[in-house]
Scaffold this motif. Structure first.
Motif, PDB file in Angstrom:
ATOM      1  N   CYS A  25      15.973 -25.092 -19.336  1.00  0.00           N
ATOM      2  CA  CYS A  25      16.218 -25.945 -20.510  1.00  0.00           C
ATOM      3  C   CYS A  25      16.964 -27.209 -20.089  1.00  0.00           C
ATOM      4  CB  CYS A  25      16.999 -25.178 -21.571  1.00  0.00           C
ATOM      5  SG  CYS A  25      18.487 -24.332 -20.947  1.00  0.00           S
ATOM      6  N   PRO A  26      16.342 -28.014 -19.218  1.00  0.00           N
ATOM      7  CA  PRO A  26      17.057 -29.152 -18.624  1.00  0.00           C
ATOM      8  C   PRO A  26      17.460 -30.238 -19.610  1.00  0.00           C
ATOM      9  CG  PRO A  26      14.713 -29.228 -18.075  1.00  0.00           C
ATOM     10  CD  PRO A  26      14.964 -27.889 -18.699  1.00  0.00           C
ATOM     11  N   ALA A  27      16.875 -30.253 -20.796  1.00  0.00           N
ATOM     12  CA  ALA A  27      17.229 -31.287 -21.770  1.00  0.00           C
ATOM     13  C   ALA A  27      18.301 -30.838 -22.759  1.00  0.00           C
ATOM     14  CB  ALA A  27      15.979 -31.720 -22.548  1.00  0.00           C
ATOM     15  N   TRP A  28      18.643 -29.555 -22.745  1.00  0.00           N
ATOM     16  CA  TRP A  28      19.580 -29.037 -23.741  1.00  0.00           C
ATOM     17  C   TRP A  28      21.019 -29.421 -23.412  1.00  0.00           C
ATOM     18  CZ3 TRP A  28      17.882 -23.252 -24.739  1.00  0.00           C
ATOM     19  CH2 TRP A  28      16.621 -23.260 -25.366  1.00  0.00           C
ATOM     20  N   GLU A  58      14.463 -16.917 -15.110  1.00  0.00           N
ATOM     21  CA  GLU A  58      14.491 -18.222 -14.459  1.00  0.00           C
ATOM     22  C   GLU A  58      13.178 -18.944 -14.755  1.00  0.00           C
ATOM     23  OE1 GLU A  58      15.794 -20.054 -10.179  1.00  0.00           O
ATOM     24  OE2 GLU A  58      14.020 -18.756 -10.218  1.00  0.00           O
ATOM     25  N   TRP A  59      13.163 -19.693 -15.832  1.00  0.00           N
ATOM     26  CA  TRP A  59      11.988 -20.475 -16.239  1.00  0.00           C
ATOM     27  C   TRP A  59      12.137 -21.852 -15.621  1.00  0.00           C
ATOM     28  CZ3 TRP A  59       7.451 -19.302 -17.653  1.00  0.00           C
ATOM     29  CH2 TRP A  59       6.629 -20.159 -18.398  1.00  0.00           C
ATOM     30  N   GLU A  60      11.278 -22.212 -14.674  1.00  0.00           N
ATOM     31  CA  GLU A  60      11.500 -23.403 -13.854  1.00  0.00           C
ATOM     32  C   GLU A  60      10.998 -24.686 -14.528  1.00  0.00           C
ATOM     33  OE1 GLU A  60      10.438 -23.003  -9.791  1.00  0.00           O
ATOM     34  OE2 GLU A  60      11.495 -21.101  -9.548  1.00  0.00           O
ATOM     35  N   LYS A  61      11.461 -24.894 -15.738  1.00  0.00           N
ATOM     36  CA  LYS A  61      11.033 -26.063 -16.515  1.00  0.00           C
ATOM     37  C   LYS A  61      11.486 -27.366 -15.868  1.00  0.00           C
ATOM     38  CE  LYS A  61       9.364 -27.980 -20.348  1.00  0.00           C
ATOM     39  NZ  LYS A  61       7.929 -27.949 -20.711  1.00  0.00           N
ATOM     40  N   ARG A  62      12.631 -27.384 -15.241  1.00  0.00           N
ATOM     41  CA  ARG A  62      13.115 -28.609 -14.597  1.00  0.00           C
ATOM     42  C   ARG A  62      12.164 -29.065 -13.502  1.00  0.00           C
ATOM     43  NH1 ARG A  62      17.908 -31.452 -14.236  1.00  0.00           N
ATOM     44  NH2 ARG A  62      19.011 -29.910 -15.484  1.00  0.00           N
ATOM     45  N   PRO A  72       7.603 -29.505 -15.508  1.00  0.00           N
ATOM     46  CA  PRO A  72       7.727 -29.897 -16.916  1.00  0.00           C
ATOM     47  C   PRO A  72       6.518 -29.573 -17.773  1.00  0.00           C
ATOM     48  CG  PRO A  72       7.450 -31.830 -15.490  1.00  0.00           C
ATOM     49  CD  PRO A  72       7.693 -30.665 -14.592  1.00  0.00           C
ATOM     50  N   ASP A  73       5.395 -29.221 -17.147  1.00  0.00           N
ATOM     51  CA  ASP A  73       4.188 -28.945 -17.918  1.00  0.00           C
ATOM     52  C   ASP A  73       4.136 -27.523 -18.464  1.00  0.00           C
ATOM     53  OD1 ASP A  73       4.040 -28.243 -15.157  1.00  0.00           O
ATOM     54  OD2 ASP A  73       1.904 -27.852 -15.382  1.00  0.00           O
ATOM     55  N   ILE A  74       5.034 -26.634 -18.036  1.00  0.00           N
ATOM     56  CA  ILE A  74       4.979 -25.260 -18.527  1.00  0.00           C
ATOM     57  C   ILE A  74       5.575 -25.184 -19.935  1.00  0.00           C
ATOM     58  CG2 ILE A  74       4.983 -24.287 -16.199  1.00  0.00           C
ATOM     59  CD1 ILE A  74       7.944 -23.704 -16.451  1.00  0.00           C
ATOM     60  N   GLY A 101      -0.987 -22.141  -4.682  1.00  0.00           N
ATOM     61  CA  GLY A 101      -0.021 -22.476  -5.707  1.00  0.00           C
ATOM     62  C   GLY A 101       0.062 -21.415  -6.796  1.00  0.00           C
ATOM     63  N   ARG A 102       1.087 -21.518  -7.621  1.00  0.00           N
ATOM     64  CA  ARG A 102       1.265 -20.594  -8.737  1.00  0.00           C
ATOM     65  C   ARG A 102       1.564 -21.390  -9.996  1.00  0.00           C
ATOM     66  NH1 ARG A 102      -0.276 -15.459  -7.416  1.00  0.00           N
ATOM     67  NH2 ARG A 102       0.918 -14.734  -9.217  1.00  0.00           N
ATOM     68  N   ARG A 103       1.160 -20.850 -11.114  1.00  0.00           N
ATOM     69  CA  ARG A 103       1.481 -21.441 -12.410  1.00  0.00           C
ATOM     70  C   ARG A 103       2.276 -20.434 -13.208  1.00  0.00           C
ATOM     71  NH1 ARG A 103      -1.145 -21.249 -17.348  1.00  0.00           N
ATOM     72  NH2 ARG A 103      -2.984 -20.286 -16.392  1.00  0.00           N
ATOM     73  N   TYR A 104       3.468 -20.838 -13.669  1.00  0.00           N
ATOM     74  CA  TYR A 104       4.322 -19.925 -14.427  1.00  0.00           C
ATOM     75  C   TYR A 104       3.783 -19.740 -15.833  1.00  0.00           C
ATOM     76  CZ  TYR A 104       7.562 -20.436 -10.568  1.00  0.00           C
ATOM     77  OH  TYR A 104       8.128 -20.427  -9.319  1.00  0.00           O
ATOM     78  N   VAL A 105       3.815 -18.475 -16.290  1.00  0.00           N
ATOM     79  CA  VAL A 105       3.295 -18.112 -17.602  1.00  0.00           C
ATOM     80  C   VAL A 105       4.314 -17.229 -18.313  1.00  0.00           C
ATOM     81  CG1 VAL A 105       0.878 -18.291 -16.884  1.00  0.00           C
ATOM     82  CG2 VAL A 105       2.080 -16.092 -16.667  1.00  0.00           C
TER      83      VAL A 105
END
Length: 306
Positions: A38-41, A273-277, A280-282, A241-245
């Motif tokens: 949550c890098p924007a929070w 650990e949701w790697e949103k930072r 950003p597309d997840i 590569g991997r895409r987080y879901v």
């Protein structure tokens, strides 16, 4: 005069006792999430969301634009006590601080900078009452023999463990980068030889990169695990590569990872650990962090944690 062996034995007993204190005792489940997701929070947003969704811990890995938490205004000396009151008021604790320190650096100046960052985080952890600071191994350096590389990283871990132990903090090396297999992690921890150096199990990495089944990883390194990162993914379009879901919708056996920890009596938090930072597309944190709380709670209750 106290020998190192006597110090290690005494400290190990003290750290074992401290390790049992971090789980909630009020019926809530031991769930946490990383601020990487949550890098924007803002700090108040993080606390409000965590409390509203049944979390009991927050893992600090940056606050908005600030990755070096020792420089975050929220934790400046004049505001630190207020931050602690806010945590208490929300029924939350800080599970750990995520430093960026990488102990593979061979250049003396770069290595000193990495160790200095880790010590700043250890100081902040002590001030916040957080039990752990995470660091990385992180890479094998070209043309450096494997044994020399492991010894170099282990010396850094031991140095940080000596510094952290005196402050009541434990340093955690994460299963990350080139160190996602249990044999290498075991060797690092054995050479570090410190009760104040333990393991953060990123269960995604040991499964995806280390090619280990969760039960095998826990069998080998479970006694060192003090904190964990959980997340799910599927193969991405790019090779390797991997895409987080969302949790439980991908290929990573998160349920089995949780069950394996429960079976060994793990006493730490189950941290998302949701790697949103970094990606950003997840999915947005409002979706992914809330969904993890629901799914992980189901897994924990099914495994007998109430």
């Amino acid at each position: 005069m106290t020998t190192r062996r006597a110090f290690v034995a005494t400290a190990a007993a003290a750290f074992a006792t401290r390790y049992t204190r971090w789980l909630p005792h009020d019926g809530r489940l031991p769930l946490g999430f990383s601020t990487l997701g949550c890098p924007a929070w803002t700090w108040p947003q993080i606390l409000d969301f965590a409390a509203a969704h049944g979390y009991v811990a927050v893992e600090l890995r940056g606050l908005q634009a600030t990755m070096d938490l020792s420089q975050a205004p929220e934790f400046a000396p004049g505001r630190l006590e207020e931050a602690k009151r806010q945590l208490t008021g929300h029924g939350l604790s800080v599970s750990d601080l995520g430093a960026s320190a990488q102990l593979h650096e061979m250049d003396p100046a770069k290595r000193a900078a990495q160790l200095a960052e880790a010590r700043r985080f250890i100081d902040l952890a002590q001030a916040l009452g957080a039990p752990y600071v995470r660091v990385f191994g992180n890479n094998y350096v070209k043309d450096v023999p494997r044994a020399d590389m492991l010894a170099h990283i282990a010396r850094g871990l031991r140095e940080l463990g000596d510094y952290a132990g005196a402050k009541g903090v434990t340093v955690l090396i994460e299963s990350h980068g080139d160190f996602t297999d249990s044999p290498s992690l075991l060797e690092l921890l054995r050479q570090a030889d410190s009760p104040a150096v333990q393991l953060l199990w990123d269960a995604h990495h040991t499964f995806v990169s280390g090619k280990e089944q969760p039960e095998d990883t826990v069998r080998q390194v479970g006694r060192y695990i003090r904190h964990t990162h959980l997340k799910d993914s599927v193969p991405a379009a790019t090779a390797g590569g991997r895409r987080y879901v969302l949790t439980g919708t991908g290929e990573v056996p998160v349920r089995r990872q949780i069950e394996a920890l429960v079976k060994i009596g793990y006493r730490g938090f189950y941290s998302f650990e949701w790697e949103k930072r970094w990606h950003p597309d997840i999915a947005e944190p409002e979706v992914a962090i809330a969904q993890f709380a629901t799914v992980a709670a189901e897994y924990l209750r099914a495994a007998g944690v109430h």
